[in-house]
Design an enzyme around this catalytic site. Structure first.
Site, PDB file in Angstrom:
ATOM      1  N   SER A 195      32.295  28.029  68.967  1.00  0.00           N
ATOM      2  CA  SER A 195      31.109  27.270  68.565  1.00  0.00           C
ATOM      3  C   SER A 195      31.454  26.459  67.327  1.00  0.00           C
ATOM      4  O   SER A 195      32.333  26.852  66.546  1.00  0.00           O
ATOM      5  CB  SER A 195      29.972  28.239  68.225  1.00  0.00           C
ATOM      6  OG  SER A 195      28.929  27.567  67.571  1.00  0.00           O
ATOM      7  N   TYR A 254      26.983  35.911  63.850  1.00  0.00           N
ATOM      8  CA  TYR A 254      27.357  35.069  64.996  1.00  0.00           C
ATOM      9  C   TYR A 254      28.483  34.111  64.600  1.00  0.00           C
ATOM     10  O   TYR A 254      29.488  33.998  65.312  1.00  0.00           O
ATOM     11  CB  TYR A 254      26.129  34.288  65.475  1.00  0.00           C
ATOM     12  CG  TYR A 254      26.444  33.287  66.563  1.00  0.00           C
ATOM     13  CD1 TYR A 254      26.711  33.717  67.863  1.00  0.00           C
ATOM     14  CD2 TYR A 254      26.480  31.911  66.298  1.00  0.00           C
ATOM     15  CE1 TYR A 254      27.015  32.803  68.870  1.00  0.00           C
ATOM     16  CE2 TYR A 254      26.776  30.999  67.299  1.00  0.00           C
ATOM     17  CZ  TYR A 254      27.041  31.445  68.575  1.00  0.00           C
ATOM     18  OH  TYR A 254      27.344  30.548  69.573  1.00  0.00           O
TER      19      TYR A 254
HETATM   20  N1  LIG Z   1      23.710  27.099  73.597  1.00  0.00           N
HETATM   21  C1  LIG Z   1      24.320  26.672  72.506  1.00  0.00           C
HETATM   22  O1  LIG Z   1      23.753  25.875  71.711  1.00  0.00           O
HETATM   23  C2  LIG Z   1      25.716  27.127  72.191  1.00  0.00           C
HETATM   24  C3  LIG Z   1      26.417  26.435  71.188  1.00  0.00           C
HETATM   25  C4  LIG Z   1      27.708  26.812  70.879  1.00  0.00           C
HETATM   26  C5  LIG Z   1      28.295  27.860  71.558  1.00  0.00           C
HETATM   27  N2  LIG Z   1      27.601  28.525  72.510  1.00  0.00           N
HETATM   28  C6  LIG Z   1      28.267  29.636  73.198  1.00  0.00           C
HETATM   29  O2  LIG Z   1      28.301  29.387  74.578  1.00  0.00           O
HETATM   30  C7  LIG Z   1      28.341  30.612  75.291  1.00  0.00           C
HETATM   31  C8  LIG Z   1      27.313  30.602  76.394  1.00  0.00           C
HETATM   32  O3  LIG Z   1      26.034  30.472  75.789  1.00  0.00           O
HETATM   33  P1  LIG Z   1      24.790  29.871  76.572  1.00  0.00           P
HETATM   34  O4  LIG Z   1      24.220  28.826  75.717  1.00  0.00           O
HETATM   35  O5  LIG Z   1      25.138  29.575  77.964  1.00  0.00           O
HETATM   36  O6  LIG Z   1      23.831  31.159  76.485  1.00  0.00           O
HETATM   37  P2  LIG Z   1      22.810  31.780  77.541  1.00  0.00           P
HETATM   38  O7  LIG Z   1      22.131  30.720  78.305  1.00  0.00           O
HETATM   39  O8  LIG Z   1      22.022  32.761  76.752  1.00  0.00           O
HETATM   40  O9  LIG Z   1      23.774  32.556  78.569  1.00  0.00           O
HETATM   41  C9  LIG Z   1      24.499  33.665  78.159  1.00  0.00           C
HETATM   42  C10 LIG Z   1      25.210  34.253  79.351  1.00  0.00           C
HETATM   43  O10 LIG Z   1      25.930  35.415  78.911  1.00  0.00           O
HETATM   44  C11 LIG Z   1      25.561  36.524  79.732  1.00  0.00           C
HETATM   45  N3  LIG Z   1      25.536  37.731  78.908  1.00  0.00           N
HETATM   46  C12 LIG Z   1      24.811  37.943  77.780  1.00  0.00           C
HETATM   47  N4  LIG Z   1      24.991  39.202  77.346  1.00  0.00           N
HETATM   48  C13 LIG Z   1      25.857  39.788  78.214  1.00  0.00           C
HETATM   49  C14 LIG Z   1      26.399  41.091  78.314  1.00  0.00           C
HETATM   50  N5  LIG Z   1      26.088  42.045  77.435  1.00  0.00           N
HETATM   51  N6  LIG Z   1      27.246  41.360  79.334  1.00  0.00           N
HETATM   52  C15 LIG Z   1      27.547  40.409  80.257  1.00  0.00           C
HETATM   53  N7  LIG Z   1      27.061  39.158  80.210  1.00  0.00           N
HETATM   54  C16 LIG Z   1      26.211  38.855  79.206  1.00  0.00           C
HETATM   55  C17 LIG Z   1      24.152  36.199  80.237  1.00  0.00           C
HETATM   56  O11 LIG Z   1      23.869  36.831  81.467  1.00  0.00           O
HETATM   57  P3  LIG Z   1      23.022  38.222  81.542  1.00  0.00           P
HETATM   58  O12 LIG Z   1      21.891  38.109  80.575  1.00  0.00           O
HETATM   59  O13 LIG Z   1      22.620  38.322  82.956  1.00  0.00           O
HETATM   60  O14 LIG Z   1      23.999  39.292  81.167  1.00  0.00           O
HETATM   61  C18 LIG Z   1      24.267  34.694  80.445  1.00  0.00           C
HETATM   62  O15 LIG Z   1      24.812  34.407  81.715  1.00  0.00           O
HETATM   63  C19 LIG Z   1      28.121  31.705  74.255  1.00  0.00           C
HETATM   64  O16 LIG Z   1      29.369  32.264  73.914  1.00  0.00           O
HETATM   65  C20 LIG Z   1      27.546  30.960  73.062  1.00  0.00           C
HETATM   66  O17 LIG Z   1      27.860  31.600  71.862  1.00  0.00           O
HETATM   67  C21 LIG Z   1      26.318  28.173  72.857  1.00  0.00           C
END
Ligand SMILES: NC(=O)c1ccc[n+]([C@@H]2O[C@H](COP(=O)([O-])OP(=O)(O)OC[C@H]3O[C@@H](n4cnc5c(N)ncnc54)[C@H](OP(=O)(O)O)[C@@H]3O)[C@@H](O)[C@H]2O)c1
Length: 247
Positions: free
Chosen positions: A128, A141
């Site tokens: 990130s 985080y």
């Molecule tokens: N969105 C942003 O602005 C942003 C910015 C920078 C970086 N990121 C990074 O991008 C990545 C994806 O984020 P996102 O935005 O797609 O978030 P999201 O929409 O909340 O999706 C998170 C995913 O991770 C899975 N997950 C969460 N906890 C888990 C666990 N304990 N075991 C297995 N799977 C788990 C969830 O599925 P389940 O709930 O079904 O387990 C979901 O598929 C993350 O690493 C985040 O830090 C996001």
């Protein structure tokens, strides 16, 4: 969900078979069935909770039993908890470290050995922009994402003669359920929010050009560059201002 789903859709569009991992089996199955029908690829579903210490081993074993050689590992699952560090519940603190740090390290370590033996493979680690500095209100985080970034940098160099690529993708704010899941109001963010496709395209381009760190948008790149022009304390305060956890 979110960025992981976007990766799955793009890899399926390119004709790759998939192993989908998350906790919600029904969501994975629905996505898997859709992609199998629409794209004609084979999709395996492995429902696991990455908070569980043993889950990376089970995921690795699942792939071995299904005779799947993982060509590209995308470490995408990540969680956060918005608010002061002192107020994060102890259990939540451990879950964030387990998912963002331990699961990423373990899965990377497990799948890496096979990739090195085959002299090919790619690992896409989702870090990130928040990992470039501590972010007030998102301290734990941002620390976990620094871990992802620096581990990926080291592996990128360690493995450069092996045929295995490791990259860290460092998105800014992306439109997913992440903010809701973290208790962070997306309405307060003081930077534009991009779509998930921006992250996936940048990651695939970055892999092709063998970049170490990938910043998906122009604004991300400007922010990274501008860190060189101001003091560290300004960098940290600005990161807190943009994330606006407390507003
Ligand atoms: N969105 C942003 O602005 C942003 C910015 C920078 C970086 N990121 C990074 O991008 C990545 C994806 O984020 P996102 O935005 O797609 O978030 P999201 O929409 O909340 O999706 C998170 C995913 O991770 C899975 N997950 C969460 N906890 C888990 C666990 N304990 N075991 C297995 N799977 C788990 C969830 O599925 P389940 O709930 O079904 O387990 C979901 O598929 C993350 O690493 C985040 O830090 C996001």
């Amino acid at each position: 969900m979110g960025i992981g789903e976007a990766f799955a859709r793009e890899f399926a569009r390119r004709g790759h078979n998939l192993v989908l991992v998350a906790r919600s089996r029904e969501i994975l199955q629905a996505l898997g069935e859709e992609l199998q029908q629409k794209r004609g690829v084979k999709v395996e579903v492995c429902a696991e909770n990455l908070c569980d210490t043993e889950s990376p081993g089970r995921i690795y074993e699942f792939c071995r039993l299904k005779r799947v050689d993982v060509a590209t590992l995308v470490n995408c699952a990540g969680i956060s908890c918005a608010g002061d560090f002192a107020e994060i519940p102890q259990k939540k603190l451990e879950e964030i470290v387990m998912v963002n740090v331990m699961a990423t390290a373990r899965l990377t370590r497990m799948f890496l050995s096979d990739m090195v033996a085959r002299k090919q493979g790619s690992i896409i680690n989702i870090a990130s922009l928040g990992g470039l500095q501590g972010v007030p209100g998102l301290g734990l985080y941002s620390a976990t994402k620094s871990f992802v970034m620096t581990l990926s940098e080291a592996l990128h160099e360690e493995l450069k003669e092996t045929g295995v690529k490791v990259i860290a993708v460092c998105p800014g704010f992306i439109n997913t359920g992440f903010f809701k899941h973290s208790g962070h109001s997306a309405a307060n963010l003081r930077l534009p929010i991009s779509g998930t496709d921006v992250v996936v395209k940048a990651a695939i381009r970055g892999l092709r050009h063998n970049r170490i760190r990938i910043f998906p948008t122009l604004i991300d790149n400007i922010l990274v560059f501008s860190q060189r022009l101001v003091t560290r304390s300004v960098v940290i305060r600005l990161a807190g201002y943009f994330a606006a956890v407390k507003d």
